[in-house]
Design a protein around this motif. Sequence first.
Motif, PDB file in Angstrom:
ATOM      1  N   VAL A 210      13.030 -36.460   7.319  1.00  0.00           N
ATOM      2  CA  VAL A 210      11.847 -35.935   7.061  1.00  0.00           C
ATOM      3  C   VAL A 210      11.000 -36.006   8.865  1.00  0.00           C
ATOM      4  O   VAL A 210      10.255 -34.871   8.816  1.00  0.00           O
ATOM      5  CB  VAL A 210      10.756 -36.692   6.329  1.00  0.00           C
ATOM      6  CG1 VAL A 210       9.474 -36.455   6.418  1.00  0.00           C
ATOM      7  CG2 VAL A 210      11.583 -36.651   4.878  1.00  0.00           C
ATOM      8  N   GLY A 213      11.918 -32.957  10.722  1.00  0.00           N
ATOM      9  CA  GLY A 213      11.545 -31.789  10.144  1.00  0.00           C
ATOM     10  C   GLY A 213      12.513 -31.225   9.322  1.00  0.00           C
ATOM     11  O   GLY A 213      12.442 -29.941   8.745  1.00  0.00           O
ATOM     12  N   LEU A 215      13.594 -31.012   6.042  1.00  0.00           N
ATOM     13  CA  LEU A 215      13.208 -31.545   4.643  1.00  0.00           C
ATOM     14  C   LEU A 215      14.231 -30.995   3.727  1.00  0.00           C
ATOM     15  O   LEU A 215      14.347 -31.614   2.818  1.00  0.00           O
ATOM     16  CB  LEU A 215      11.644 -30.705   4.154  1.00  0.00           C
ATOM     17  CG  LEU A 215      10.620 -31.157   5.122  1.00  0.00           C
ATOM     18  CD1 LEU A 215       9.482 -30.493   4.533  1.00  0.00           C
ATOM     19  CD2 LEU A 215      10.445 -32.756   4.999  1.00  0.00           C
ATOM     20  N   ALA A 265       5.193 -32.533   4.371  1.00  0.00           N
ATOM     21  CA  ALA A 265       6.354 -33.513   5.179  1.00  0.00           C
ATOM     22  C   ALA A 265       5.361 -35.055   5.360  1.00  0.00           C
ATOM     23  O   ALA A 265       5.995 -36.013   4.983  1.00  0.00           O
ATOM     24  CB  ALA A 265       6.309 -33.054   6.432  1.00  0.00           C
ATOM     25  N   CYS A 268       5.750 -36.830   1.967  1.00  0.00           N
ATOM     26  CA  CYS A 268       6.905 -37.049   1.863  1.00  0.00           C
ATOM     27  C   CYS A 268       7.227 -38.532   2.574  1.00  0.00           C
ATOM     28  O   CYS A 268       7.751 -39.451   2.229  1.00  0.00           O
ATOM     29  CB  CYS A 268       8.044 -36.231   2.311  1.00  0.00           C
ATOM     30  SG  CYS A 268       8.151 -34.761   1.162  1.00  0.00           S
ATOM     31  N   LYS A 269       6.768 -38.550   3.916  1.00  0.00           N
ATOM     32  CA  LYS A 269       6.758 -39.518   4.642  1.00  0.00           C
ATOM     33  C   LYS A 269       6.017 -40.860   4.095  1.00  0.00           C
ATOM     34  O   LYS A 269       6.447 -42.035   4.306  1.00  0.00           O
ATOM     35  CB  LYS A 269       6.264 -39.074   6.206  1.00  0.00           C
ATOM     36  CG  LYS A 269       6.385 -40.409   7.283  1.00  0.00           C
ATOM     37  CD  LYS A 269       5.747 -39.906   8.440  1.00  0.00           C
ATOM     38  CE  LYS A 269       5.805 -40.911   9.697  1.00  0.00           C
ATOM     39  NZ  LYS A 269       5.530 -40.563  11.086  1.00  0.00           N
TER      40      LYS A 269
END
Length: 280
Positions: A210, A213, A215, A265, A268-269
């Motif tokens: 993630v 970059g 994904l 992103a 998600c992180k």
Amino acid sequence: MFFWIIKVLCTTVGETASDFLNINLFTFALGTATGDLMAESLGFGYLVTGILIAAVIAVVAAAWRFKMDPILAFWLVYIMTRPLGASLGDYLSQPSTYGGVGLGVAVTSAIFLLAIMATVIFLAVIKKDLIARTPIKEETVSKPFTVKWQLGIVAFLLVILVGTGFLWSQTTLQNEVSSQGEMAGNVTQTEPLGDLSNFTKIEEDTLSLVEAGDLSGAKSRVDELEVAWDNATARLKSMNKAKWTEIDNTIDEVLSQLRARHQDAPACKAALNASLAVLK
């Protein structure tokens, strides 16, 4: 016959392509649900599911030969071609950890596209699918009463099969939980869950993807987290249900964020960091 061959091949291509594009089509909901129930919920696996569905189609075809209503037979076979094609596609495309061969969706789609082209060309050459002109004969129309009886019998059999499968899966799950509880011995519901490094490693790898970059790669990697966590659920839940529930909720959030239609992103992180904090 050739129509059904092409239908199954097209369904397989559609299944692998929809997996690749992350698209689900409502049109095939019933057939897809049947395949997913047998392959995943009941634990039959993709290959066994495909064989069982093919057997069902053969039984319906035989029943049609013995005067089953042709319209009912057509739609039953039509619905069953969906899980048959989907099971074949999943078996060839999914990795071995999911019970597949691991060819990938691109290679599987290419194989079946070539098979479709070969079938169409074969038919164009031999003209086996052409129907010769024959004098029109008076056809015997199925009586509404007979059709209703056939439909009722089919519905009854489906209810029996689904009910039996559900009870079998529930019994299997309960037995698994009981056996895991016996293995745990005197471990109480407040004991630590033990070594969770496998789950931590997968989430750390996913987080790195993630942050880089990637994904798409992160989404693929997190699939392994779901499989590993599901396989360990019975054992871990029997050790400490409260802790398992806490971790399970964070993993669900990770899966939800990474599988979102429009991935974010930072979200998600954040989900991964929160899950890692609970795991550690």
